[in-house]
Scaffold this active site. Structure first.
Site, PDB file in Angstrom:
ATOM      1  N   HIS A 111     -11.770  35.739  53.558  1.00 52.81           N
ATOM      2  CA  HIS A 111     -13.184  35.059  53.186  1.00 52.81           C
ATOM      3  C   HIS A 111     -13.550  34.387  51.797  1.00 52.81           C
ATOM      4  O   HIS A 111     -12.905  35.002  50.773  1.00 52.81           O
ATOM      5  CB  HIS A 111     -14.123  36.155  53.740  1.00 52.81           C
ATOM      6  CG  HIS A 111     -14.143  37.342  52.613  1.00 52.81           C
ATOM      7  ND1 HIS A 111     -14.941  37.345  51.450  1.00 52.81           N
ATOM      8  CD2 HIS A 111     -13.807  38.609  52.849  1.00 52.81           C
ATOM      9  CE1 HIS A 111     -14.423  38.492  50.636  1.00 52.81           C
ATOM     10  NE2 HIS A 111     -13.706  39.196  51.646  1.00 52.81           N
ATOM     11  N   GLU A 215     -12.372  45.348  56.817  1.00 48.62           N
ATOM     12  CA  GLU A 215     -11.849  45.605  55.267  1.00 48.62           C
ATOM     13  C   GLU A 215     -11.990  47.038  55.413  1.00 48.62           C
ATOM     14  O   GLU A 215     -12.258  47.907  56.162  1.00 48.62           O
ATOM     15  CB  GLU A 215     -13.069  45.306  54.220  1.00 48.62           C
ATOM     16  CG  GLU A 215     -12.656  45.439  52.941  1.00 48.62           C
ATOM     17  CD  GLU A 215     -11.352  45.015  52.543  1.00 48.62           C
ATOM     18  OE1 GLU A 215     -10.285  45.299  53.246  1.00 48.62           O
ATOM     19  OE2 GLU A 215     -11.237  44.197  51.437  1.00 48.62           O
TER      20      GLU A 215
END
Ligand SMILES: *[C@@H]1O[C@H](CO)[C@@H](O)[C@H](O)[C@H]1NC(C)=O
Ligand SMILES: *[C@@H]1O[C@H](CO)[C@@H](O)[C@H](O)[C@H]1NC(C)=O
Ligand SMILES: *[C@@H]1O[C@H](CO)[C@@H](O)[C@H](O)[C@H]1NC(C)=O
Length: 374
Positions: A111, A215
């Site tokens: 990202h 994550e």
């Protein structure tokens, strides 16, 4: 406690088998095939490498299939590479002995910069880890399930333009499947990178959100996802994998418990196994995180290649069905993470937070035994 989580992806996956009848007791062995991308060359420095200067890292070379496919030297590097990869899969399908092998090209993008990244830089890593990361924000910026900063948005604009040029001018194959982490910084990055591309009808941007592409599940609020309803409202054009729960059942920040790296690698293998056993497509985009892409590279037996925000790495992956090995070791899955009640004095590598006022931390571990799920 976390045992159940590890079997979520496969247990809830649709029953149709795409590649071969993968039984719960088969294991899949992954190899990153070297020699096609700059990123697997030890001389390439991940800290300075930028995909946009090097055609995503695709090496300028010939393939054994070029002579037949491109006798007049009219095709691009990507077209010749795609043809070569297709021939590898054709050979596997035709060769009865080799139907346990398949190849995919995974494009993994981190990202763009989120508010949590900016805050870690602003406060410094010790103060961030020990105190600020456990807050939702600081009054000016919010980093719980962080969104992109202006810099992060610019990184998605760059990726959008670069993909467009590769698709339209360089013959990069359009992706056949898209996956994303459920965290907003990835949903936003995938959406802004691909949603307004001119894609052919055969290859629409219909991403699937998969829980385990998230994550490392630390106690930081940036690792806690929004509810399924909130995510749906945020990106209505994305779909969810089967079994995606309304609430985030994995984040244990309130209990002070964070995921260990052994657990992260094991659940990353789980999600990659799920993709390889249920998705027949070859060209696959995954939008995820630095820690998670690092864990996936470990699963794929690729060298470590740390991505800056907004960076992208392609990998040619060979997957083979093998006899499972009997697991012999157990490991802690979640452990307590030290914090301070106010910004810390400092933190010491290997020892953790040094708080202004003493706090006690209890150390709890849960163990899981990896192995055959049948
Ligand atoms: C391959 O050659 C092209 C054209 O010269 C160049 O733009 C690209 O960066 C080269 N790729 C690599 C990986 O060096
Ligand atoms: C809050 O954090 C951001 C970085 O994410 C920083 O730019 C801002 O100045 C901080 N606000 C305060 C009040 O310290
Ligand atoms: C997703 O992309 C669409 C189309 O470009 C845009 O209208 C929308 O605002 C984007 N949403 C997010 C969360 O990025």
């Amino acid at each position: 406690m976390k045992v159940s989580m590890l079997s979520v992806a496969l247990a809830l996956a649709p029953s149709a088998m795409a590649w071969k009848e993968v039984s719960d007791c088969d294991d899949i062995k992954y190899t990153s095939v070297p020699g096609f991308f700059l990123q697997d060359d030890a001389k390439t420095d991940p800290s300075t490498f930028d995909y946009a200067n090097f055609n995503f890292g695709l090496l300028n070379r010939t393939y054994p299939t070029d002579a037949k496919f491109d006798p007049r030297h009219k095709k691009t590097q990507w077209q010749r590479f795609a043809n070569y990869v297709a021939s590898l899969n054709d050979d596997c399908r035709k060769n009865k002995k080799d139907q346990t092998t398949t190849y995919k090209v995974l494009f993994m993008g981190r990202h763009g910069e989120g508010w949590h990244n900016a805050a870690e830089t602003f406060y410094g890593t010790p103060a961030w880890n020990c105190y600020w990361a456990e807050q939702d924000g600081n009054g000016t910026a919010t980093w719980a399930d962080a969104q992109l900063t202006p810099n992060g948005l610019a990184q998605t604009t760059k990726a959008n333009a670069y993909f467009k040029s590769r698709f339209e001018k360089e013959g990069l194959p359009y992706f056949e499947s898209y996956y994303s982490s459920p965290l907003r910084r990835c949903l936003q990055t995938a959406n802004l990178t691909f949603a307004n591309q001119k894609l052919p009808h055969s290859n629409p941007f219909k991403p699937t959100i998969k829980e385990l592409f998230r994550e490392s599940i630390s106690i930081h609020t940036c690792d806690r996802r929004s509810t399924k309803s909130q995510i749906h409202a945020y990106v209505p054009n994305f779909q969810f994998e089967a079994g995606f729960t309304e609430q985030d059942l994995l984040w244990e920040g309130k209990q002070g418990m964070g995921e260990t790296s052994a657990h992260q690698v094991a659940r990353s293998k789980e999600v990659i196994d799920d993709v390889f056993s249920h998705d027949d497509n070859t060209w696959i985009s995954i939008t995820s995180h630095s820690g998670e892409i690092g864990a996936i590279l470990t699963v794929l037996n690729h060298r470590s290649f740390s991505l800056s925000t907004g960076q992208i790495i392609p990998v040619l992956v060979k997957a083979e069905l093998v006899e499972p090995t009997v697991p012999t070791s157990t490991y802690a899955s979640f452990t307590s993470e030290a914090t301070c009640k106010s910004p810390p004095v400092t933190s010491i590598s290997g020892q953790g937070c040094v708080c202004a006022t003493a706090t006690t931390t209890t150390f709890t571990t849960a163990t899981i035994t990896p192995g055959c799920k049948a």
